[in-house]
Design a protein around this motif. Structure first.
Motif, PDB file in Angstrom:
ATOM      1  N   ALA A 119      44.048  30.887  39.561  1.00  0.00           N
ATOM      2  CA  ALA A 119      44.261  31.727  40.750  1.00  0.00           C
ATOM      3  C   ALA A 119      44.325  33.204  40.375  1.00  0.00           C
ATOM      4  O   ALA A 119      43.701  34.048  41.038  1.00  0.00           O
ATOM      5  N   ALA A 120      45.052  33.517  39.304  1.00  0.00           N
ATOM      6  CA  ALA A 120      45.190  34.920  38.893  1.00  0.00           C
ATOM      7  C   ALA A 120      43.858  35.494  38.413  1.00  0.00           C
ATOM      8  O   ALA A 120      43.487  36.625  38.781  1.00  0.00           O
ATOM      9  N   ALA A 121      43.137  34.726  37.606  1.00  0.00           N
ATOM     10  CA  ALA A 121      41.857  35.219  37.080  1.00  0.00           C
ATOM     11  C   ALA A 121      40.836  35.375  38.202  1.00  0.00           C
ATOM     12  O   ALA A 121      40.062  36.348  38.224  1.00  0.00           O
ATOM     13  N   SER A 122      40.823  34.434  39.147  1.00  0.00           N
ATOM     14  CA  SER A 122      39.895  34.531  40.280  1.00  0.00           C
ATOM     15  C   SER A 122      40.204  35.770  41.124  1.00  0.00           C
ATOM     16  O   SER A 122      39.296  36.505  41.536  1.00  0.00           O
ATOM     17  N   ALA A 123      41.487  36.001  41.384  1.00  0.00           N
ATOM     18  CA  ALA A 123      41.882  37.174  42.177  1.00  0.00           C
ATOM     19  C   ALA A 123      41.521  38.468  41.453  1.00  0.00           C
ATOM     20  O   ALA A 123      41.032  39.427  42.072  1.00  0.00           O
ATOM     21  N   LEU A 124      41.747  38.489  40.142  1.00  0.00           N
ATOM     22  CA  LEU A 124      41.437  39.700  39.370  1.00  0.00           C
ATOM     23  C   LEU A 124      39.932  39.989  39.369  1.00  0.00           C
ATOM     24  O   LEU A 124      39.501  41.124  39.614  1.00  0.00           O
ATOM     25  N   LEU A 125      39.140  38.950  39.098  1.00  0.00           N
ATOM     26  CA  LEU A 125      37.688  39.122  39.087  1.00  0.00           C
ATOM     27  C   LEU A 125      37.181  39.565  40.458  1.00  0.00           C
ATOM     28  O   LEU A 125      36.318  40.447  40.562  1.00  0.00           O
ATOM     29  N   ALA A 126      37.707  38.943  41.510  1.00  0.00           N
ATOM     30  CA  ALA A 126      37.259  39.282  42.862  1.00  0.00           C
ATOM     31  C   ALA A 126      37.639  40.716  43.219  1.00  0.00           C
ATOM     32  O   ALA A 126      36.839  41.457  43.814  1.00  0.00           O
ATOM     33  N   THR A 127      38.859  41.118  42.876  1.00  0.00           N
ATOM     34  CA  THR A 127      39.311  42.474  43.210  1.00  0.00           C
ATOM     35  C   THR A 127      38.426  43.530  42.544  1.00  0.00           C
ATOM     36  O   THR A 127      37.944  44.463  43.196  1.00  0.00           O
ATOM     37  N   VAL A 128      38.212  43.364  41.244  1.00  0.00           N
ATOM     38  CA  VAL A 128      37.411  44.352  40.505  1.00  0.00           C
ATOM     39  C   VAL A 128      35.954  44.328  40.960  1.00  0.00           C
ATOM     40  O   VAL A 128      35.352  45.371  41.270  1.00  0.00           O
ATOM     41  N   SER A 129      35.375  43.129  41.035  1.00  0.00           N
ATOM     42  CA  SER A 129      33.939  43.013  41.343  1.00  0.00           C
ATOM     43  C   SER A 129      33.632  43.460  42.768  1.00  0.00           C
ATOM     44  O   SER A 129      32.673  44.221  43.002  1.00  0.00           O
ATOM     45  N   LEU A 130      34.430  43.009  43.731  1.00  0.00           N
ATOM     46  CA  LEU A 130      34.163  43.382  45.125  1.00  0.00           C
ATOM     47  C   LEU A 130      34.479  44.857  45.369  1.00  0.00           C
ATOM     48  O   LEU A 130      33.793  45.522  46.160  1.00  0.00           O
ATOM     49  N   GLY A 131      35.506  45.363  44.685  1.00  0.00           N
ATOM     50  CA  GLY A 131      35.814  46.787  44.817  1.00  0.00           C
ATOM     51  C   GLY A 131      34.661  47.645  44.319  1.00  0.00           C
ATOM     52  O   GLY A 131      34.244  48.609  44.986  1.00  0.00           O
ATOM     53  N   LEU A 132      34.126  47.301  43.144  1.00  0.00           N
ATOM     54  CA  LEU A 132      32.981  48.043  42.607  1.00  0.00           C
ATOM     55  C   LEU A 132      31.750  47.850  43.504  1.00  0.00           C
ATOM     56  O   LEU A 132      30.962  48.783  43.705  1.00  0.00           O
ATOM     57  N   GLY A 133      31.582  46.632  44.015  1.00  0.00           N
ATOM     58  CA  GLY A 133      30.432  46.361  44.883  1.00  0.00           C
ATOM     59  C   GLY A 133      30.456  47.211  46.139  1.00  0.00           C
ATOM     60  O   GLY A 133      29.440  47.799  46.524  1.00  0.00           O
ATOM     61  N   TYR A 134      31.628  47.286  46.774  1.00  0.00           N
ATOM     62  CA  TYR A 134      31.715  48.091  47.994  1.00  0.00           C
ATOM     63  C   TYR A 134      31.499  49.574  47.679  1.00  0.00           C
ATOM     64  O   TYR A 134      30.833  50.292  48.444  1.00  0.00           O
ATOM     65  N   ALA A 135      32.046  50.021  46.540  1.00  0.00           N
ATOM     66  CA  ALA A 135      31.848  51.425  46.142  1.00  0.00           C
ATOM     67  C   ALA A 135      30.362  51.725  45.946  1.00  0.00           C
ATOM     68  O   ALA A 135      29.890  52.824  46.287  1.00  0.00           O
ATOM     69  N   LEU A 157      39.443  43.449  54.810  1.00  0.00           N
ATOM     70  CA  LEU A 157      38.232  42.672  54.506  1.00  0.00           C
ATOM     71  C   LEU A 157      38.222  42.242  53.042  1.00  0.00           C
ATOM     72  O   LEU A 157      37.872  41.098  52.717  1.00  0.00           O
ATOM     73  N   LEU A 158      38.612  43.158  52.159  1.00  0.00           N
ATOM     74  CA  LEU A 158      38.644  42.837  50.727  1.00  0.00           C
ATOM     75  C   LEU A 158      39.646  41.724  50.445  1.00  0.00           C
ATOM     76  O   LEU A 158      39.347  40.778  49.692  1.00  0.00           O
ATOM     77  N   ALA A 159      40.815  41.791  51.071  1.00  0.00           N
ATOM     78  CA  ALA A 159      41.851  40.767  50.842  1.00  0.00           C
ATOM     79  C   ALA A 159      41.359  39.385  51.282  1.00  0.00           C
ATOM     80  O   ALA A 159      41.616  38.374  50.616  1.00  0.00           O
ATOM     81  N   GLY A 160      40.639  39.335  52.402  1.00  0.00           N
ATOM     82  CA  GLY A 160      40.120  38.050  52.868  1.00  0.00           C
ATOM     83  C   GLY A 160      39.145  37.439  51.877  1.00  0.00           C
ATOM     84  O   GLY A 160      39.200  36.233  51.589  1.00  0.00           O
ATOM     85  N   GLN A 161      38.260  38.272  51.321  1.00  0.00           N
ATOM     86  CA  GLN A 161      37.279  37.752  50.359  1.00  0.00           C
ATOM     87  C   GLN A 161      37.941  37.367  49.033  1.00  0.00           C
ATOM     88  O   GLN A 161      37.529  36.404  48.382  1.00  0.00           O
TER      89      GLN A 161
END
Length: 255
Positions: A119-135, A157-161
């Motif tokens: 759960a922690a690794a998935s959340a970390l990967l999603a936060t970094v990857s989606l944040g960079l993607g949106y940027a 939106l980011l939190a949902g993904q």
């Protein structure tokens, strides 16, 4: 030295140990790199589509941001899925799980610690990857005048993904707990995520009843936006059935 602590590590110690195992895996680094590349690429492609004025006609900035995150998550879920499988599958394939259970005989604690790591690794990967993607997509959305989205909306939106990616990682982990095999875990989880919804959509025609809500991907997407919707029991069932059966088998039989 507190020998009791050394013999019976609590969940925080097990989490730290499992986290150390995961982040030193080469496959974890590969998953992390793939997650960033795929999420940024998916978001950039979605953003580039809106530079076509005909394609963007009638859409709001929130619609565009939602699509950018959705496309990025659609490709990001693959490395997240692989990560969820590898956390347990890598130990089964190499026999290291026996060493783990010798060191920590309480197998349910080990299973819980690994689930927390997933759960922690998935959340970390999603936060970094989606944040960079949106940027990466924002400059493209700005050209189409679709970047004027309130910061709070972007965070929502980011939190949902991120929540969806965590559910995907946990589902892959639960399936691997049941099948104890990396290839089978990846294959089954991919099939459920990518194919089952299509199969149920076809069956809808025959039974004249909406079955697509029973697919894990559809139910998980709904739960992260409305946690107390009718999709919640569906998601709980998808996670609990393989996890419970796998945990019972692991406790009663040799690893």
């Amino acid at each position: 030295m507190n020998t009791d602590t050394a013999v019976r590590p609590d969940l925080s110690h097990l989490f730290a140990a499992e986290w150390l195992k995961v982040r030193t895996l080469r496959s974890f680094r590969a998953c992390a790199l793939a997650a960033v590349i795929l999420a940024v690429g998916g978001a950039a492609l979605a953003g580039a589509a809106y530079t076509d004025s005909a394609f963007a006609e009638g859409l709001t900035a929130r619609d565009a941001a939602t699509d950018v995150f959705s496309w990025a998550t659609a490709v990001l879920q693959i490395p997240v899925l692989v990560l969820g499988v590898l956390v347990l599958g890598s130990e089964f394939s190499g026999g290291a799980i026996r060493v783990t259970f010798v060191a920590v005989p309480r197998r349910l604690r080990v299973i819980a610690a690994k689930a927390l790591v997933v759960a922690a690794a998935s959340a970390l990967l999603a936060t970094v990857s989606l944040g960079l993607g949106y940027a990466a997509a924002v400059p493209l959305l700005s050209r189409a005048k679709l970047a004027d989205v309130p910061f709070g909306t972007v965070l929502s939106l980011l939190a949902g993904q991120i929540g969806y990616c965590v559910l995907v990682g946990l589902f892959a982990y639960a399936v691997t707990l049941l099948v104890r095999n990396t290839a089978a875990g990846v294959g089954l989880t991919l099939g459920v995520l990518l194919l089952l919804r299509l199969v149920l959509a076809v069956l809808d025609i025959w039974v004249r009843f909406d079955l697509t809500g029973l697919a894990f991907s559809a139910a998980a997407s709904q739960v992260v936006t409305d946690p107390f919707s009718r999709a919640l029991p569906v998601v709980v069932a998808w996670l609990a059935v393989p996890a419970t059966l796998g945990a019972l088998a692991l406790v009663r039989r040799d690893a």
